[in-house]
Design a protein around this motif. Sequence first.
Motif, PDB file in Angstrom:
ATOM      1  N   VAL A 140       0.974  -7.687  -2.189  1.00 19.78           N
ATOM      2  CA  VAL A 140       0.024  -6.963  -1.347  1.00 19.78           C
ATOM      3  C   VAL A 140       0.264  -5.455  -1.346  1.00 19.78           C
ATOM      4  N   PRO A 158      -5.530 -12.964  -3.992  1.00 23.65           N
ATOM      5  CA  PRO A 158      -4.078 -12.787  -3.875  1.00 23.65           C
ATOM      6  C   PRO A 158      -3.316 -13.967  -4.463  1.00 23.65           C
ATOM      7  N   LEU A 212      -3.585  -9.033   3.108  1.00 22.70           N
ATOM      8  CA  LEU A 212      -4.222  -8.000   2.295  1.00 22.70           C
ATOM      9  C   LEU A 212      -5.343  -7.308   3.068  1.00 22.70           C
ATOM     10  N   THR A 272      -0.842  -4.064  -4.613  1.00 25.30           N
ATOM     11  CA  THR A 272      -2.298  -4.149  -4.769  1.00 25.30           C
ATOM     12  C   THR A 272      -2.982  -2.988  -4.065  1.00 25.30           C
TER      13      THR A 272
END
Length: 554
Positions: free
Chosen positions: A327, A314, A382, A330
Amino acid sequence: MLLLAVLAACTTGTPGDAPEAATPAPSASPDALSVVPAASPAAATVVDGDEATAAVSTSAALLDAAPVAVVAAAGDVAGGLTGATAAVALGAPLLLAGGGTDAGAELARLGTAHLLVVGDVPDDALPAGVGRVRVPSGADGAALAAATGHRFGSTTPVPAGGEADAVRALAGPEPDVLVLDEAPVPAAPSSPATATPAPAGLPSTAPTAVPDVLALADGPVPTAALATLRALDVDVLDVPGGDPRATTVTVQALAQADPAAVVAFGPTFGQPDLLAARVATARTGVELPGGGQLVFPAVAGQPGKKYVALYGTPGSGALGVLGEQDVPATVARAQEHAAMYAGLTSDTVVPAVEIIATIASAGPEDDQTYSRRRAVDDLRPLVDAAAAAGQYVLLDLQPGRTDFVTQAQAYAELLELPHVGLALDPEWRLAPDQVHLRQIGSVGIDEVNATAAWLAGFTRERALPQKMFVLHQFSLRMITERERLDTSYDELAPLIHVDGQGSQGAKAGTWAALRAGAPPVHWGWKNFYDEDLPMLDPAATYRVEPVPDLVTYQ
């Protein structure tokens, strides 16, 4: 200290340029996943052997005492059905005389004082001094009622081969009378003069049974054993393949039943201690992304699992596509990548993220390890977002001059989460005199096995679902004595991830070389957006043989 802008694996081992330091991620969400509480182990018995042996083993597992029992002759199919009917009505065990098993010893252990004897069972096969009532094999409801003092339902003909299904359907207190289809009902045998006089009917004293038991079956349960289960109102849960962690159905059934003990029928269940550990995990009811508690379930007639992951850390796009966005983006991007594969396989495709938790660095860092550890708080957002989206997480370790076990233990807080596995990156495991950029690292198999042993024990102690255990490799010398990899841990799903980059011809050569002589593991493939010439699309990736179980994108 600058971080190495390294590709986590490459065919040449030549790292690239250094990026800026990774931007710390936001602090962990208050809704972060909590650690799964460990379940106390359930007592486990695995029953195998012939019908007579299974009957005794089942009685021994379920009963401490039984004042009344039913005995039929081993091999007498009609008598077995009659005995099963009577056993369910009486709430008593059914044992089989003959067949190389001493039913008398089990009756003595149970303290049995009264027997219902079905069919042609010789008196010398029964314990002395025990009251006996005899009925013929294939006895009808009237004969059974007269002998037992219990009521029975209607007569149900059972076709040859259908005995187990018929017995499994029996239910008290007035079970149907099972008779072998078209089998004549024989006359009641006369009792020898030496037989102990039987009372009028049989007493209704209840047996002393082990509480909270669940039966597990992979295939048919022997009829006499099944009769005892039904007599004691023990439910039977079908567990295809013998591993109760494998499917959502079995995991949730065990979680709901929460048994104190299980008795399992079939050789696929393994040894009792193995089954007990698996049951303890299943009882938590916690599942992995994609369902069940196995990383790669293999149950006949049901889909397996494959994984598609983004790789990186990250806050740093230089280390892989995982860090190119925040996040939420992602998580969405991981979902999009997995979706491209969903129509190419009958297996469930699980989105995943592989997070570089410790990053190989150009300098020694404060601890002289040449490895920068990302704080758990940096990674937690995450990790939690992936869990909420049904995605799997791998923590990737690049340890520099320290060892993999030490670094893995530093992330115990995250590894306690059920959806988090571990990946080792030997390219970045340095000897004491080595430096990144100058040498390609390597690891000895003993350190790998020590890491696996720690992770397996950690998982077992907490009754966690199975964890993926990934070894990155693009050269045989990266893992010395790889053939000694310990793949025996039931808590781990080992996978070798082939990290070669470049032309597809070179990648195919690396794939073949690493698979030759490999231990029994699953296999992973990496697609590089910038370095592969060309990068395979999803369809081409799944034409690789064998089809990769884990595909990552960097």
